[in-house]
Design a protein around this motif. Structure first.
Motif, PDB file in Angstrom:
ATOM      1  N   GLU A 121     -13.039 -41.553  49.771  1.00  0.00           N
ATOM      2  CA  GLU A 121     -12.414 -42.360  48.737  1.00  0.00           C
ATOM      3  C   GLU A 121     -10.970 -42.549  49.147  1.00  0.00           C
ATOM      4  O   GLU A 121     -10.322 -41.607  49.594  1.00  0.00           O
ATOM      5  N   LEU A 122     -10.470 -43.765  48.972  1.00  0.00           N
ATOM      6  CA  LEU A 122      -9.103 -44.016  49.373  1.00  0.00           C
ATOM      7  C   LEU A 122      -8.340 -44.659  48.217  1.00  0.00           C
ATOM      8  O   LEU A 122      -8.836 -45.595  47.578  1.00  0.00           O
ATOM      9  N   TYR A 123      -7.198 -44.112  47.912  1.00  0.00           N
ATOM     10  CA  TYR A 123      -6.302 -44.689  46.915  1.00  0.00           C
ATOM     11  C   TYR A 123      -4.977 -44.940  47.613  1.00  0.00           C
ATOM     12  O   TYR A 123      -4.394 -44.005  48.161  1.00  0.00           O
ATOM     13  N   ALA A 124      -4.542 -46.206  47.618  1.00  0.00           N
ATOM     14  CA  ALA A 124      -3.324 -46.496  48.362  1.00  0.00           C
ATOM     15  C   ALA A 124      -2.387 -47.360  47.542  1.00  0.00           C
ATOM     16  O   ALA A 124      -2.822 -48.199  46.744  1.00  0.00           O
ATOM     17  N   VAL A 125      -1.095 -47.123  47.709  1.00  0.00           N
ATOM     18  CA  VAL A 125      -0.074 -47.846  46.953  1.00  0.00           C
ATOM     19  C   VAL A 125       0.821 -48.596  47.947  1.00  0.00           C
ATOM     20  O   VAL A 125       1.300 -47.999  48.916  1.00  0.00           O
ATOM     21  N   PHE A 126       1.019 -49.906  47.686  1.00  0.00           N
ATOM     22  CA  PHE A 126       1.789 -50.749  48.606  1.00  0.00           C
ATOM     23  C   PHE A 126       3.003 -51.347  47.911  1.00  0.00           C
ATOM     24  O   PHE A 126       3.112 -51.343  46.683  1.00  0.00           O
ATOM     25  N   GLU A 127       3.881 -51.948  48.746  1.00  0.00           N
ATOM     26  CA  GLU A 127       4.926 -52.809  48.215  1.00  0.00           C
ATOM     27  C   GLU A 127       4.250 -53.911  47.391  1.00  0.00           C
ATOM     28  O   GLU A 127       3.187 -54.402  47.777  1.00  0.00           O
ATOM     29  N   PRO A 128       4.841 -54.338  46.276  1.00  0.00           N
ATOM     30  CA  PRO A 128       4.146 -55.305  45.412  1.00  0.00           C
ATOM     31  C   PRO A 128       4.082 -56.708  46.005  1.00  0.00           C
ATOM     32  O   PRO A 128       3.314 -57.545  45.536  1.00  0.00           O
ATOM     33  N   THR A 129       4.841 -56.965  47.052  1.00  0.00           N
ATOM     34  CA  THR A 129       4.962 -58.358  47.487  1.00  0.00           C
ATOM     35  C   THR A 129       4.003 -58.752  48.603  1.00  0.00           C
ATOM     36  O   THR A 129       3.877 -59.928  48.915  1.00  0.00           O
ATOM     37  N   ILE A 130       3.345 -57.792  49.226  1.00  0.00           N
ATOM     38  CA  ILE A 130       2.547 -58.183  50.390  1.00  0.00           C
ATOM     39  C   ILE A 130       1.210 -58.802  49.982  1.00  0.00           C
ATOM     40  O   ILE A 130       0.704 -58.578  48.891  1.00  0.00           O
ATOM     41  N   LYS A 153      -9.669 -38.945  50.286  1.00  0.00           N
ATOM     42  CA  LYS A 153     -10.537 -37.809  49.992  1.00  0.00           C
ATOM     43  C   LYS A 153     -11.769 -37.867  50.868  1.00  0.00           C
ATOM     44  O   LYS A 153     -12.533 -38.844  50.815  1.00  0.00           O
ATOM     45  N   CYS A 154     -11.951 -36.849  51.667  1.00  0.00           N
ATOM     46  CA  CYS A 154     -13.152 -36.743  52.477  1.00  0.00           C
ATOM     47  C   CYS A 154     -14.241 -36.170  51.563  1.00  0.00           C
ATOM     48  O   CYS A 154     -14.129 -35.050  51.067  1.00  0.00           O
ATOM     49  N   LYS A 155     -15.290 -36.962  51.316  1.00  0.00           N
ATOM     50  CA  LYS A 155     -16.214 -36.580  50.245  1.00  0.00           C
ATOM     51  C   LYS A 155     -17.083 -35.385  50.606  1.00  0.00           C
ATOM     52  O   LYS A 155     -17.329 -34.512  49.768  1.00  0.00           O
ATOM     53  N   VAL A 156     -17.559 -35.328  51.846  1.00  0.00           N
ATOM     54  CA  VAL A 156     -18.478 -34.243  52.220  1.00  0.00           C
ATOM     55  C   VAL A 156     -17.792 -32.887  52.085  1.00  0.00           C
ATOM     56  O   VAL A 156     -18.346 -31.947  51.523  1.00  0.00           O
ATOM     57  N   SER A 157     -16.582 -32.792  52.600  1.00  0.00           N
ATOM     58  CA  SER A 157     -15.930 -31.486  52.632  1.00  0.00           C
ATOM     59  C   SER A 157     -15.045 -31.253  51.420  1.00  0.00           C
ATOM     60  O   SER A 157     -14.488 -30.175  51.276  1.00  0.00           O
ATOM     61  N   ALA A 158     -14.914 -32.259  50.531  1.00  0.00           N
ATOM     62  CA  ALA A 158     -14.014 -32.159  49.376  1.00  0.00           C
ATOM     63  C   ALA A 158     -12.608 -31.768  49.814  1.00  0.00           C
ATOM     64  O   ALA A 158     -12.021 -30.827  49.297  1.00  0.00           O
ATOM     65  N   GLN A 159     -12.094 -32.459  50.799  1.00  0.00           N
ATOM     66  CA  GLN A 159     -10.735 -32.202  51.278  1.00  0.00           C
ATOM     67  C   GLN A 159      -9.886 -33.451  51.135  1.00  0.00           C
ATOM     68  O   GLN A 159     -10.387 -34.561  51.216  1.00  0.00           O
ATOM     69  N   LEU A 160      -8.614 -33.213  50.891  1.00  0.00           N
ATOM     70  CA  LEU A 160      -7.722 -34.326  50.567  1.00  0.00           C
ATOM     71  C   LEU A 160      -6.597 -34.442  51.588  1.00  0.00           C
ATOM     72  O   LEU A 160      -6.001 -33.456  51.999  1.00  0.00           O
ATOM     73  N   LEU A 161      -6.337 -35.688  51.973  1.00  0.00           N
ATOM     74  CA  LEU A 161      -5.210 -35.959  52.861  1.00  0.00           C
ATOM     75  C   LEU A 161      -4.241 -36.862  52.104  1.00  0.00           C
ATOM     76  O   LEU A 161      -4.669 -37.843  51.485  1.00  0.00           O
ATOM     77  N   CYS A 162      -2.959 -36.538  52.125  1.00  0.00           N
ATOM     78  CA  CYS A 162      -1.978 -37.327  51.385  1.00  0.00           C
ATOM     79  C   CYS A 162      -0.866 -37.776  52.318  1.00  0.00           C
ATOM     80  O   CYS A 162      -0.594 -37.144  53.333  1.00  0.00           O
ATOM     81  N   ALA A 163      -0.215 -38.833  51.927  1.00  0.00           N
ATOM     82  CA  ALA A 163       0.982 -39.245  52.648  1.00  0.00           C
ATOM     83  C   ALA A 163       2.152 -38.424  52.139  1.00  0.00           C
ATOM     84  O   ALA A 163       2.123 -37.892  51.029  1.00  0.00           O
ATOM     85  N   GLU A 164       3.168 -38.339  52.957  1.00  0.00           N
ATOM     86  CA  GLU A 164       4.390 -37.671  52.535  1.00  0.00           C
ATOM     87  C   GLU A 164       4.996 -38.470  51.379  1.00  0.00           C
ATOM     88  O   GLU A 164       4.964 -39.702  51.382  1.00  0.00           O
TER      89      GLU A 164
END
Lengths: 248, 501
Positions: free
Chosen positions: B461-470, B397-408
């Motif tokens: 703000e960044l929210y990211a989800v990974f493989e559980p093993t790394i 989430k780009c805070k200034v512009s309130a815009q969101l970028l997501c992964a496929e």
């Protein structure tokens, strides 16, 4: 007078087929479910009648209750109104009385009114008899026609009748909002694309098909499904001027 | 039963706006009738403009009064003995949303017919007025593992009920979106209720339910998995990636053809729920919540594809007391991007229609239509192509512009149940990061099925989800890699400034 330009508004309850009538007539599209109209969509088309070019600006309004408050925006200064009901839903017919009253109160200039009973294809389950609807239409000074947008029946007649009425209105010179032009090329008030005359269709002033005349009512009270003697291929369609997409 | 209630002032804190919102919502509500932005623009533009709009207003109120069929609406309300309380399927739904009038009349229910919920709505109304009697406002209660969240507005009570672990703020934000949606179609609602407190709003709302449903229902319910739901969660909008040159072309095409139209407030070009360009009148801007209402309206209305439309629309954050008039049309048959031209003047349809044609022609000549078409199928950042395959999904989430970028959204989140789980993870993370009592900067959470990182930096703000093993070091490396990539591409991915006409 060579050309007139008129505003036409289509009114009626939700789901009676207002959008279908206009898209079937103008675009000949067959998509059955466009979803409900939001407020109003705009279409334009033109017809030729005894050498007079009649350009119609058609406002197809939404039937949903919540848009009733904004309807005046679309019928204000209209020169013709098409009041549509569903032949198989009596409630939609009763709703037309409300619309007719509202128009009478709020539109000062004379208007060409047309009551249209749509969904003639469902004539087996019709709940509004032709006589009843015809008498109502006469009582508000309107033409009465029955159509089936699904089978493309009677649609040309509706618009042709309206065009005839508008030419008459223009000749009588009673309407202040109806725009008249002495040259057929003057209709370019707000767009430059309408100069292309090939898109319009030329018809002599004929009476064909479905318009319901008085004699007809008395002959039978059963709705009859009319199959016109002409087929759809014999009549050029009024084309929607989906202008702007320049690369065809 | 555990009761969590707070003072009215306290409950307002929950609606923190993470963007630099134009007008604070509560403020506007209090100042109702005092101040109208739309009126202001009209007056500014033409001294006689204010009077010209009155003619329409009169007939408008005339029509709305005429069309109320009171008797019939009363009949619909018959309390039916067979309510849904014994219907297992109904009870087991994950989320319920109810809307009732402040008099306790059922107006809307997310599942099934609200008409059969008269008893429930009576109870909810009783709870609200019981707390109100002590000059307090009910925010939420938990009963039998179900969380009930309340949002009380001048004429409506909105209630969310869920067994899920979703934060109260989250649910209130959703309810607020629903309230805005209602206002957007019925800005005169408050006036209706002033006249008749027990008016049955359902008749006026007919047709709007679709829009509300679409706002509320997680997209998985119609088997369509998209990133769109995350924009509501993070109070943002998504942007269609486009090269700077192309976006500038689009902007100037709009500016060149619209700059002379005096009453035009906004021009918004969108495609597939993503913003392409927003051009605005000097001094004014659209709040992301209002933009989401526009997205929702376009997404739900197939009929806009048939022909140009001219529709009044109220953007509650912009001005909750009046309509803007929107010319809505898709650019071309071969380019399904939707252009909205929003004006304060109800009589400029043909001017806008003309402008739109010229804009489309210009865009076609400058090959913008192709560029837009190419990007329309973009469903988010492909983590493989940018070389971070260990990351499964992210929200940036780009805070200034309130815009969101997501992964496929890819495996494993491409199945509805797994997507739901991902959504819950993000909800939980978002709530914990933005907890009012103890806001956090960083969360690193190792779960059974995935590893989750939430990070609030100054600009994003960044929210990211990974493989559980790394391991942790790799996570840090990958996150840095992503952030660097986003920074490099930011001119394409985000819109920094919305230009003026």
């Amino acid at each position: 007078m060579k050309a007139i330009e008129a505003k036409v508004v289509i009114l009626g309850s939700e789901g009676v087929g207002k959008t279908s009538i206009v898209t079937r007539y103008l675009k000949n599209v067959t998509s059955s479910d466009q979803g409900p109209t939001i407020s109003a969509s705009f279409f334009s088309c033109k017809l030729y009648l005894d050498g007079v070019k009649v350009k119609l600006q058609v406002w197809d309004t939404a039937g949903q209750e919540r848009f009733r408050a904004v309807a005046p925006m679309y019928y204000r200064n209209a020169n013709a109104a098409i009041l549509v009901f569903d032949l198989s839903q009596h409630k939609t017919y009763r709703d037309l009385k409300m619309w007719a009253q509202e128009l009478q109160r709020n539109v000062q200039d004379p208007m060409i009114l047309t009551v249209v009973g749509n969904k003639l294809d469902l004539h087996a389950t019709r709940t509004v008899s032709r006589e009843e609807a015809f008498l109502f239409a006469s009582s508000i000074g309107a033409n009465y026609m029955e159509t089936s947008a699904l089978n493309e029946q009677g649609l040309n007649q509706v618009f042709l009748r309206i065009a005839e009425g508008l030419v008459r209105l223009a000749n009588e010179n009673k309407s202040q909002t109806l725009r008249r032009y002495d040259s057929s090329n003057s209709i370019s008030a707000y767009s430059n694309v309408f100069a292309d005359d090939d898109q319009a269709f030329h018809l002599p002033s004929v009476h064909l098909g479905i318009p319901v005349e008085e004699g007809d009512v008395h002959s039978s009270d059963v709705g009859r499904l009319e199959t016109p003697s002409w087929s759809i291929d014999h009549i050029a369609h009024g084309s929607v001027e989906t202008t702007g997409w320049c690369c065809y | 039963m555990e009761t969590g209630s707070s003072t009215p002032a306290g409950s307002e804190e929950n609606f923190e706006d993470f963007s630099d919102g134009t007008v604070d919502y509560q403020e506007v509500e209090e100042e109702e009738n005092k101040h109208s932005i739309i009126q202001e623009i009209r007056n500014e533009l033409s001294p006689e403009g204010a009077s010209s709009s009155n003619g329409f207003k009169k007939s408008e109120s005339f029509a709305s009064v005429r069309s109320k069929d009171f008797c019939e609406s009363m009949e619909d309300l018959d309390v039916s003995p067979d309510d849904y309380f014994h219907d297992k399927e109904w009870i087991q739904k994950r989320k319920h949303i109810f809307i009732l009038s402040s008099a306790g009349k059922p107006i809307y229910s997310l599942h099934e017919n609200e008409g059969k919920l008269a008893t429930l709505c009576g109870t909810l109304q009783a709870l609200v007025s019981f707390v109100q009697a002590n000059n307090d406002t009910i925010t939420s209660i938990v009963a039998d593992g179900i969380k009930f969240v309340f949002l009380i507005r001048s004429s409506l009570i909105l209630v969310a009920a869920t067994r899920d672990n979703i934060a109260v703020q989250q649910l209130q934000m959703q309810l607020n979106d629903v309230y805005n949606q209602i206002l957007s179609t019925l800005p005169h609602m408050t006036k209706i209720f002033e006249k008749r407190q027990n008016y049955d709003l359902r008749k006026q709302l007919a047709g709007t339910e679709r829009l509300i449903d679409h706002l509320l229902v997680n997209d998985t319910s119609n088997k369509k998995i998209t990133n769109n739901v995350f924009t509501t969660l993070t109070n943002t909008v998504q942007v269609l990636p486009l090269s700077t040159a192309m976006r500038n072309n689009v902007t100037s095409a709009i500016q060149n053809n619209c700059s002379k139209i005096r009453d035009l407030v906004f021009a918004v070009l969108i495609a597939n729920n993503k913003l392409i360009v927003l051009v605005r009148m000097k001094k004014y801007s659209i709040h992301p919540a209002d933009l989401r209402l526009i997205f929702n309206l376009i997404e739900c209305s197939e009929s806009f594809k048939t022909a140009e439309s001219w529709t009044p629309i109220c953007l509650p954050k912009f001005d909750m007391n009046g309509y803007l008039y929107a010319h809505v049309s898709y650019l071309a048959d071969d380019c399904q991007a939707c252009l909205l031209l929003l004006s304060v003047d109800p009589n400029v349809f043909f001017t806008l229609s003309d402008a739109k044609k010229k804009i489309t022609e210009k865009l076609r000549r400058s090959h913008c239509l192709e560029a837009i078409n190419e990007e329309m199928n973009n469903r988010g950042v492909n983590l493989r192509t940018i070389g971070i395959p260990e990351m499964r999904h992210f929200l940036y989430k780009c805070k200034v512009s309130a815009q969101l970028l997501c992964a496929e959204l890819t495996h494993p989140y491409s199945s509805p149940s797994e997507f739901d789980r991902l959504y819950s993870i993000y909800c939980d993370m978002y709530h914990r990061i933005h907890n009012n009592l103890r806001p956090l900067k960083l969360i690193y959470h190792v779960g059974e099925k995935e590893l989750v990182l939430a990070w609030v930096a100054q600009a994003y703000e960044l929210y990211a989800v990974f493989e559980p093993t790394i391991d942790k070091n790799l996570v840090i490396k990958l996150v840095n890699k992503l952030v660097r990539w986003v920074e490099k591409e930011q001119d394409i991915l985000f819109i920094k400034n919305h230009p003026n006409f």
